[in-house]
Each structure stands twice: as C-alpha cells, then as structure tokens.
Design a protein around this motif. Structure first.
Motif, PDB file in Angstrom:
ATOM      1  N   GLU A  54       0.818  -1.225   0.000  1.00 12.49           N
ATOM      2  CA  GLU A  54       0.000   0.000   0.000  1.00 12.49           C
ATOM      3  C   GLU A  54       0.847   1.268   0.000  1.00 12.49           C
ATOM      4  N   ASP A  55       2.175   1.110   0.003  1.00 10.20           N
ATOM      5  CA  ASP A  55       3.115   2.238   0.005  1.00 10.20           C
ATOM      6  C   ASP A  55       2.796   3.213   1.141  1.00 10.20           C
ATOM      7  N   MET A  56       2.776   2.677   2.352  1.00  7.79           N
ATOM      8  CA  MET A  56       2.445   3.474   3.529  1.00  7.79           C
ATOM      9  C   MET A  56       3.289   4.750   3.594  1.00  7.79           C
ATOM     10  N   ALA A  57       2.595   5.870   3.629  1.00  7.18           N
ATOM     11  CA  ALA A  57       3.208   7.198   3.762  1.00  7.18           C
ATOM     12  C   ALA A  57       4.250   7.490   2.688  1.00  7.18           C
ATOM     13  N   GLY A  58       4.183   6.763   1.577  1.00 11.07           N
ATOM     14  CA  GLY A  58       5.136   6.984   0.495  1.00 11.07           C
ATOM     15  C   GLY A  58       6.551   6.529   0.823  1.00 11.07           C
ATOM     16  N   SER A  95      11.104  -1.977   2.057  1.00 11.95           N
ATOM     17  CA  SER A  95      11.853  -3.101   1.479  1.00 11.95           C
ATOM     18  C   SER A  95      13.187  -3.295   2.180  1.00 11.95           C
ATOM     19  N   LEU A  96      13.854  -2.198   2.524  1.00 12.65           N
ATOM     20  CA  LEU A  96      15.123  -2.303   3.244  1.00 12.65           C
ATOM     21  C   LEU A  96      14.931  -2.968   4.601  1.00 12.65           C
ATOM     22  N   LEU A  97      13.899  -2.559   5.331  1.00  6.87           N
ATOM     23  CA  LEU A  97      13.625  -3.155   6.631  1.00  6.87           C
ATOM     24  C   LEU A  97      13.227  -4.621   6.475  1.00  6.87           C
ATOM     25  N   GLU A 140       7.868   3.622   0.690  1.00  8.45           N
ATOM     26  CA  GLU A 140       8.429   2.647  -0.254  1.00  8.45           C
ATOM     27  C   GLU A 140       8.775   3.314  -1.588  1.00  8.45           C
ATOM     28  N   SER A 141       7.832   4.043  -2.141  1.00 10.13           N
ATOM     29  CA  SER A 141       8.065   4.635  -3.457  1.00 10.13           C
ATOM     30  C   SER A 141       9.126   5.728  -3.430  1.00 10.13           C
TER      31      SER A 141
END
Length: 100
Positions: free
Chosen positions: A77-81, A90-92, A83-84
C-alpha cells in the motif's frame, strides 16, 4: 494460579507505563534534537513490545511473523510513500527476513 495471573497483569501494566515513557523519551529527543534520546526511546519501544508480547502469552516468533506480514502489507500500500520515495519498507523487510 491466581497469584501468577495477578503478577502477570501487574507486569503488563508496568510495561505499558514503560512504553509510554519510551514514547515520551523519543518525542522529547525529536523536539530537543537529542539523537541519543531518540535512539534510546526507539530501542526501548521495540524491546518493551517484545516483553509485553511475551507477558500476553505469545511467542517472540509470532510477533516477528506478524511484523513481517505487516511490512508486506505496508509495502503493497506504500504506507506514507516510504516505499516509493525511499524504499525504506523493502530495506527493513530485507534486514529482518534476509534471503539466503
């Protein structure tokens, strides 16, 4: 048996107070710019979360699995942007569940 339940409930309540104190320490650190307070508050929040989890009768691994699942949901869901824009989720995820 009742004594164990009472002791456990007391411990949970104390841990919840400690969680609030850790959150305050983190918040205070962000306001004052004190890096050590921020990091200490975050470390306390993580450790205390595991301890509350254990006192509630759950295994540490169950919390880990739930955390991994939550990260997958947040990434989708790309929480708070996060990820994008930076790939933080993804790093975590890679850090917590590395592929061999």
């Amino acid at each position: 048996m009742e004594v164990d339940v009472v002791k456990s409930l007391k411990a949970i309540e104390e841990l919840k107070v400690n969680l609030l104190q850790a959150q305050w320490l983190f918040q205070h650190g962000t306001v004052s710019g004190a890096e050590s307070e921020m990091i200490q508050g975050l470390a306390d929040l993580i450790a205390l979360s595991y301890l509350v989890n254990k006192r509630l009768g759950f295994d540490f691994s169950r919390l880990d699995r739930t955390l991994i699942k939550r990260l997958e949901e947040w990434r989708a869901e790309d929480m708070a942007g996060l990820e994008s824009q930076w790939g933080d989720i993804s790093l975590l995820y890679s850090y917590l569940a590395p592929e061999d």
